[in-house]
Design an enzyme around this catalytic site. Structure first.
Site, PDB file in Angstrom:
ATOM      1  CG  ASP A 244     -46.721  23.841 -21.740  1.00 55.93           C
ATOM      2  OD1 ASP A 244     -46.785  25.584 -20.655  1.00 55.93           O
ATOM      3  OD2 ASP A 244     -45.235  24.200 -22.420  1.00 55.93           O
TER       4      ASP A 244
ATOM      5  CG  ASP B 245     -47.680  23.310 -11.699  1.00 61.05           C
ATOM      6  OD1 ASP B 245     -47.456  24.443 -10.811  1.00 61.05           O
ATOM      7  OD2 ASP B 245     -46.014  22.239 -11.642  1.00 61.05           O
TER       8      ASP B 245
ATOM      9  CG  ASP C 140     -48.450  31.845  -5.187  1.00 65.03           C
ATOM     10  OD1 ASP C 140     -47.783  32.798  -5.459  1.00 65.03           O
ATOM     11  OD2 ASP C 140     -48.062  31.621  -4.327  1.00 65.03           O
TER      12      ASP C 140
ATOM     13  CE  LYS D 265     -45.469  34.570  -5.803  1.00 61.57           C
ATOM     14  NZ  LYS D 265     -44.454  33.396  -4.978  1.00 61.57           N
TER      15      LYS D 265
ATOM     16  CD1 TRP E  71     -51.789  30.503  -2.851  1.00 58.26           C
ATOM     17  CD2 TRP E  71     -52.204  31.905  -4.628  1.00 58.26           C
ATOM     18  NE1 TRP E  71     -51.408  31.709  -2.200  1.00 58.26           N
ATOM     19  CE2 TRP E  71     -51.507  32.485  -4.033  1.00 58.26           C
ATOM     20  CE3 TRP E  71     -53.180  32.199  -6.252  1.00 58.26           C
ATOM     21  CZ2 TRP E  71     -51.323  33.469  -4.480  1.00 58.26           C
ATOM     22  CZ3 TRP E  71     -52.836  33.838  -6.325  1.00 58.26           C
ATOM     23  CH2 TRP E  71     -52.329  34.807  -5.883  1.00 58.26           C
TER      24      TRP E  71
ATOM     25  N   GLY F  58     -50.184  23.493  -4.263  1.00 56.72           N
ATOM     26  CA  GLY F  58     -51.534  23.710  -3.997  1.00 56.72           C
ATOM     27  C   GLY F  58     -52.433  24.684  -3.159  1.00 56.72           C
TER      28      GLY F  58
END
Lengths: 332, 1118
Positions: free
Chosen positions: A95, A79, A120, A160, A55, A53
């Site tokens: 999901d 998430d 990320d 990322k 970000w 958490g």
């Protein structure tokens, strides 16, 4: 090595703890923002693969500030895993490959698309680079796919990326949806790490593109003209180093006393992991309950003149009792 | 037969070719009598028979730019019909079909269908039988997003692809069945579940197939799945470090709840793979262990031998009882898991306690392989016959109650000479045959601290030397003879004195081969030499007289020492050591000394063994070796006739026999630790280890070689390689060219490797394990003398540096050697060590303190050219280091005092310094000016003029200054902002024009070239002020040269540049006036490339070594 050792080797790990961030990666988003002004005019932001958490924390602090002036700002964190609650952040445990998740995000935005999507997420690395890079690429593509459902035209997507052997295939894929793709490395990301971030701006899907989650987006293949495996023509996006040069250097080892007069005190991590996969194995290891190779038991020589002595039997019983106790402790 | 991996490129005049690749072993499969291994994109074949000749092995590149993750044999329809076997080889998104045939013992690998790339990752492959729907040569593929594809190998196309309703990324998949209509996929999903579904099941309206079953239970993703049809059991291995066995029956009809039979936690880390056998379950993991489990969940065998982080592949031959494991260390090993207990070994408890026997065991000694001699705290000595299993009382003496020493020595003819010592200074000598004739000598008034037997070279077969330590450091040398027909004679040879310390007694002795010097180790960890023969010796021996100790033993007493027995008090005519290294093995003491070939070896409880040399009656340490982590107490070395070295020691509570050559544990006996009395002997075919435990004696006996394991392929490094550095090229006696280079790794090791170009083989010459943290940088400077060059050998100084601010320095001598397989002999001498935080390690109360200083890592090092000064005795070696704490440091090697001296430092960069390079420029008047280039994480390159500092240090050396504070290196004369991000590679080269070319590569993917002019003359006149001396003539960048960090750049003469990057491309560029033009590029199979080394080899040819997650040797020609 003591517990202060990691504080010396990793300045951002230490700063994150001292500033109350859940992970050092918070600095990466802050530094990306310094360069790209990602948060300008953003009122609806999505954080994919948000756990633990950090970000979301950055989004919350940057977009909401003290929370009074920006009441219309909405941040949704998605998430698979449960995440400790964060003030001002709407959490979805879901999901990212499901349409229902995309729909839920839009619902939270009251039917409006998002201005910014960040991701990320990284897989648990196996150490085999080809597998890790493949799985990271799939994660990025899944994030891109849900992004095509929720991002407004002209919006920004930050994710990322592992710059490995096939990274040019991802670049060419991203270029289809974003005319402006750059690869950015915040100064808080280590020089030695293959991690970097793609900042994709001005979302403009191909004409007639219909977002579709029924099939995953697959990565591109090498071709003979524009994205070659071994030739000079490759899709390599511009690179930008982010963050102020005067910022701390993530590769440098710092003394514990950073400034004169400022005493060092150890700060424990802000948010330890919730139920990591290795939890039970570590418990068993700690209590010496992992299975071990059975060792050879001494044989009694059948000496002709003496009867063999009786073996003590106490040991096995106590061991069993310990096991039962430990397992009880585990189940509660 | 060899099939080099050729990769010719379109550029007409340039070519790059892989000559050798070492990569993690990612696939293993047994096909007939052979083992197929996937090593990067190559498939390599090894014979299963241990006797079969292993090289030249056969290999073939099967895939282009993917690593092999699986090899599947096509089941033959008629086994006798064809000699050849068809193999499907897959990995990543690629798939190839290869034919393997064996004709007249010649192995052949031929490509049936070339490698082709699919749209998704292949997790598993299954050959299918031909049927009405499926043409022959079809395979089923389990793909990355939970789909199954029917693939036609002949047509090279996917005929059909079926998706599962569960859409997600998989971490593993396992296909079961050989017909498309009954094919089952067990998929390990990203959600920690196993999803079971059939490809031929009807699809729903979205075209997806509904799973027949789901299994939950793991707490992490599933890395491996195996199904055993005969038992109806499915096994899964997971991120949660467990493996689980599930009762799934035939997989087609699944119950609502699938029972979990077994949860096995045994690995210390993640479990990578699992295999089910009829009687066992085999698993491999990240902890580098291979575990063999019973179906009751017990670990039957545990195999460890691979280096570092993890095993990646496993194959089992159940009927032969062997497991093959492939590691991330690129090694392959074979282990035998069948056989009684721990392979022919037995543990025998001798049942000493009995009303008939007195006392409890104190000292145990093995006599030959068949007897155990035991001294008890009641002063009794017993003998146990391992054949008849019977105890005999040898003797009993109340004077040896509660404290006694016992040492035995076997004489020629089978006689056993025993010596005992007690608390009141007595020594008892007897022949085991005639204990009744035991004689007591009252040598001291106080306790006998230690006894040791040694045999002196040239001594007759019935004579042994006994060394006895009394109080106050007195070490007495007795010569004990027992000729068959006469009584025991004792000659007092000499009385030595040990260096003063608290526990002042010897622990071990050995004579040097010439017999003139005695090597001795003591309890304080010191190693020393005593002179055994003084110039007057020969006369004195004739004149030796006799003295009387009491009783009736004939004892000859040397006149020379002039001793009165019992020895008491001070002022004895004793002799000190002629050479002493005090406290070499630390306070826990030396445990053994030995002479082997031209060297002296010692072991200690500091976890190290040392190799020394005696030069001019002086001991000199050549190097220190730590056999393995955790083996903290070393007790002795055994040298095999085959050149192997075995280390005896204690690893926590286990007695361990460690093979230093193959780096593996040969034997591990959980005896409780090294404090107890123990004894070890080895005869031709058996090893025996006896120890005292719980008032009894236990004997561990093992026949044959323990474990019976062997290495099919030697391992390289346990973790990623970080640096590589060439040491030299030699011509062997067979006229082959052998290149020798060193590699450093995150596993804290430096390996010295020899690459033979003709057969393309790589041999490890030696390994250096002195680093306590990862090795990050290597640097070398050659120092061969003219004589050495004549003889075709080289000598160089090698520096290694890395974590915990540690630098080690060695002299490496390479010479041709026809005896060894590599053709090169490598001799290593440790020259010096340096740690910035040395004082910290010496602090006594450090557990209470917080270490405030940064834990500096050395990121890069470079050796500078020696200053030319006629007054210097020899060349000076300066070393520059790039440090993670933001400094550039300069060191000087002081060879005589074996030290590295920190000469100067500067914190100019204020950021982690990543690279450093040195260069020199000749001046007309003063010899040389010295420059440094250093580069940091901000993309800047700084140029330093360090001439003044070098001169200052040189003057200090000439003036023999002992202590000096580090000088300030000041500020650089010039800086350029070459990149936007960290500089990961740097190379400076002098051009014919006198200019210097500086090439650098960065994290941002760019390559920067800058041409500088160094005006040494103008500077020489004005001192070191200003940056006027360095001038940039031209500079240019090539942005996006690579898609990731450029971790290696090398300028090649005349106008080429070679670069390598984490994007796994090795690219050759042509240097223009203001640009780099692409010449050719080659996909490189080493992941996470960290370093590049190049040297010229042949005309317009360069050999290069790329290292990272593995190692690749390439040949590059322009």
């Amino acid at each position: 090595m003591g517990r202060s050792s990691k504080d010396k080797r990793d300045i951002y790990y230490r700063l994150a703890k001292e500033e109350g961030w859940r992970a050092r990666s918070a600095f990466k988003l802050l530094q990306l923002d310094e360069e790209y002004h990602l948060f300008q005019g953003v009122s609806r932001a999505v954080d994919l693969c948000a756990a633990p958490g950090s970000w979301s924390q950055v989004l919350s602090r940057k977009l909401k500030g003290d929370g009074t002036s920006n009441a219309d700002v909405k941040i949704v964190a998605v998430d698979l895993q449960a995440m400790a609650p964060l003030p001002g952040v709407i959490q979805i445990q879901g999901d990212i490959t499901k349409v229902s998740t995309a729909q839920e995000i839009i619902r939270h935005f009251e039917g409006q698309p998002a201005d910014l999507v960040v991701c990320d997420g990284a897989p648990d690395v196996t150490g085999l680079h080809d597998i890790d890079e493949y799985i990271q690429a799939q994660l990025l593509l899944a994030a891109l796919n849900i992004t095509t459902h929720v991002l407004k035209k002209g919006g920004t997507f930050v994710a990322k990326i592992f710059r490995g052997k096939d990274v040019t295939l991802l670049y060419s894929q991203l270029r289809i949806f974003f005319p402006d793709v750059t690869c950015a490395k915040p100064r808080s990301s280590r020089n030695s790490s293959i991690e970097a971030f793609v900042v994709c701006r001005n979302y403009s899907p191909p004409e007639g593109y219909v977002p579709n989650m029924s099939n995953p987006l697959l990565d591109h293949c090498y071709d003979v003209d524009f994205n070659q495996l071994g030739g000079p023509n490759r899709v390599i996006v511009p690179f930008l180093a982010c963050g102020d040069l005067s910022a701390y250097d993530s590769d440098r080892t710092y003394p514990l006393q950073l400034e004169p007069g400022k005493e060092y005190t150890y700060v424990p991590p802000t948010q330890p992991p919730i139920h990591p996969p290795y939890e039970e194995a570590c418990f068993l290891k700690k209590h010496n309950l992992l299975a071990k190779e059975s060792t050879a038991q001494p044989q009694q020589p059948a000496a002709p003149d003496e009867p063999p002595q009786l073996q003590e039997e106490g040991a096995s019983h106590t061991c069993e009792a310990e096991l039962v106790n430990a397992l009880e402790e585990l189940s509660t | 037969m060899r099939e080099p991996a050729r990769d010719r490129i379109s550029h007409p005049s340039a070519a790059m070719e892989t000559e050798l690749l070492l990569a993690p072993i990612t696939a293993l499969e047994i096909v007939g009598d052979h083992l197929m291994a996937g090593e990067g994109p190559n498939i390599t074949i090894y014979p299963l028979e241990p006797d079969a000749i292993q090289s030249p092995r056969c290999f073939k590149q099967a895939l282009h730019n993917d690593n092999i993750h699986g090899i599947k044999e096509q089941q033959k329809l008629a086994p006798e019909a064809k000699e050849a076997t068809t193999l499907a080889v897959f990995g990543g998104k690629s798939l190839a079909v290869i034919e393997f045939s064996l004709q007249n013992s010649t192995i052949k690998l031929a490509e049936l269908f070339p490698s082709c790339e699919l749209h998704d990752w292949i997790w598993d492959l299954q050959w299918l039988e031909g049927s009405t729907e499926t043409p022959p040569s079809c395979v089923a593929l389990a793909l990355g997003h939970n789909s199954v594809a029917l693939y036609d190998c002949v047509g090279q196309r996917i005929l059909q692809e079926v998706h599962c309703q569960e859409k997600c990324i998989l971490y593993s998949a396992h296909l079961v069945g050989s017909r498309w209509d009954s094919l089952v996929l067990v998929a390990g999903t990203v959600f920690n579940q196993l999803v079971i579904w059939c490809a031929a099941d009807p699809a729903d309206d979205t075209g997806r197939v509904r799973p027949r079953g789901r299994i939950s239970g793991h707490h992490g993703v599933i890395f491996s799945i195996c199904y055993l049809e005969s038992k109806g059991i499915l096994a899964s291995a997971s991120d949660d470090r467990s493996l689980r066995l599930w009762g799934v029956g035939n997989l087609r009809v699944l119950p609502d709840h699938i029972p979990c039979f077994l949860v096995c936690y045994g690995h210390q880390s993640r479990v990578w793979s699992v295999r089910l056998l009829n009687d066992y379950v085999v698993s491999i993991g990240e902890d580098s262990a291979c575990l063999v489990w019973s179906y009751q969940g017990e670990i039957v065998r545990s195999f460890k031998g691979h280096k570092g982080r993890g095993l990646r592949a496993v194959a089992v031959h159940e009927s032969r009882g062997c497991v093959f494991t492939g590691g991330a260390d690129s090694g392959i090993r074979c282990w035998h898991f069948k056989g009684p207990g721990t392979n022919g070994s037995s543990l025998l408890q001798l049942n000493f306690p009995s009303p008939q026997r007195k006392g409890s065991p104190r000292v145990v000694k093995l006599v030959g392989a068949g007897h155990v001699l035991l001294a008890t705290d009641a002063g009794a000595v017993y003998l146990f016959d391992l054949t008849s299993k019977a105890w005999t009382l040898v003797l009993e003496d109340a004077a040896y109650r509660s404290y006694s020493l016992l040492e035995v020595s076997e004489l020629a003819g089978g006689d056993v000479l025993c010596a005992m010592g007690n608390i009141s200074g007595q020594v008892k000598l007897f022949l085991l045959r005639h204990p009744a004739q035991a004689k007591d000598l009252q040598l001291f008034e106080e306790k006998v601290h230690r006894l040791s037997w040694s045999s002196r070279p040239g001594q007759d077969l019935h004579t042994r030397s006994l060394f006895v330590s009394g109080s106050a450091g007195v070490l007495l040398w007795l010569e004990v003879s027992c000729h068959p027909l006469s009584a025991v004679t004792v000659v007092v040879k000499r009385c030595f004195l040990l260096p003063p310390c608290k526990h002042r007694w010897h622990t071990c002795t050995a004579f040097l081969p010439q017999g003139d010097l005695l090597l001795c180790g003591d309890r304080r960890g010191s190693l020393m030499l005593f002179a055994c023969r003084s110039p007057l010796d020969s006369e004195q021996e004739k004149a030796s007289g006799r003295g009387d100790f009491g009783d009736s033993v004939s004892v000859t007493v040397h006149d020379g020492p002039g001793l009165d027995f019992p020895i008491r008090g001070e002022g004895l005519p004793t002799e000190g050591p002629v050479s002493l290294i005090f406290g070499l093995h630390g306070k826990t003491g030396v445990t053994s000394v030995a002479c082997h070939r031209d060297f002296v070896y010692s072991t200690g409880r500091d976890g190290c063994y040392r190799q020394l040399q005696v030069v001019g009656r002086q001991l000199r340490v050549l190097r220190k070796q730590k056999p393995c982590k955790g083996l903290e107490w070393l007790e002795g070395l055994r040298f095999g006739s085959d050149g192997s070295t075995r280390v005896l020691g204690f690893h926590a509570g286990c007695f361990v026999l460690w093979d230093a050559s193959s780096n593996e544990t040969l034997l591990s006996v959980p005896c409780g630790g090294g404090h107890r009395s123990w004894s070890y002997t080895r005869s031709l075919s058996a090893e025996t280890f006896a120890y005292v435990r719980s008032r009894d004696v236990v004997v561990h006996h093992s026949k044959d070689m323990p474990n019976g394991q062997r290495a099919l392929k030697e391992s390289l490094h346990g973790r990623e390689l970080t640096c590589v550095c060439r040491l030299g090229t030699l011509r062997t006696s067979r006229q082959d060219l052998v290149s020798v280079f060193a590699t450093g790794s995150e596993d804290n090791m430096v390996n010295i490797l020899a690459f033979e170009a003709r057969f393309r083989t790589l041999t490890q010459l030696t390994a250096i394990g002195d680093h306590i943290s990862s090795v990050r940088a290597l640097a070398v400077v050659e120092r061969s003398s003219a004589i050495q060059q004549e003889a075709g050998s080289t000598s160089s100084v090698l520096f290694s540096a890395g974590g915990r601010a540690q630098i080690e320095c060695y002299c490496v001598r390479l010479s041709p050697d026809h005896g060894s397989s590599s053709g090169v002999l490598c001799r290593l001498v440790h020259l010096a060590s340096h740690r910035l935080d040395e004082q910290w390690d010496r602090m006594k109360n450090r557990h209470k303190l917080v270490k405030m200083d940064p834990e500096t890592r050395y990121m890069s090092i470079a050796v500078l050219a020696s200053p030319e000064d006629a007054e210097l005795p020899g060349p000076l070696v300066f070393l520059a280091a790039a440090c993670s704490d933001g400094s550039v440091r300069l060191f000087l090697l002081l060879e005589h005092s074996q030290k590295l001296w920190l000469v100067a430092e500067s914190f100019h960069h204020q950021r982690c310094v990543l690279k450093v390079q040195g260069f020199t420029c000749k001046t007309a008047d003063r010899g040389r000016r010295h420059y440094l280039a250093s580069a940091a994480t901000d993309g800047g390159i700084a140029f330093w003029d360090i001439t003044a500092t070098v001169d200052c240090a040189t003057e200090a050396i000439k003036a023999e200054v002992r202590e000096m504070k580090p000088l300030a290196l000041g500020t650089p004369v010039f800086t350029i902002q070459a990149h936007s991000c960290g500089v990961n590679s740097l190379h400076v080269q002098e051009r014919a024009s006198g200019h210097f070319l500086v090439a650098s590569g960065s994290d941002d993917g760019s390559i920067h070239i800058c041409v500088i002019d160094v005006n040494a003359e103008s500077l020489a006149n004005q001192g070191t002020t200003g940056g006027a001396g360095i001038r940039v003539l031209r500079k240019f960048s090539r942005l996006c040269a690579h898609a990731a960090h450029v971790t290696g750049v090398r300028l090649l003469h005349p106008d080429y540049l070679l670069s390598v990057s984490v994007d796994q491309r090795l690219t050759l560029w042509c240097l223009g006036e203001d640009s780099l033009s692409f010449v050719c590029s080659k996909f490189c199979h080493v992941a996470d490339v960290a370093a590049l080394e190049c040297w010229e080899s042949g005309q317009h040819g360069w050999r290069s070594v790329v290292c990272g997650q593995g190692l690749e040797v390439l040949w590059c020609k322009v």
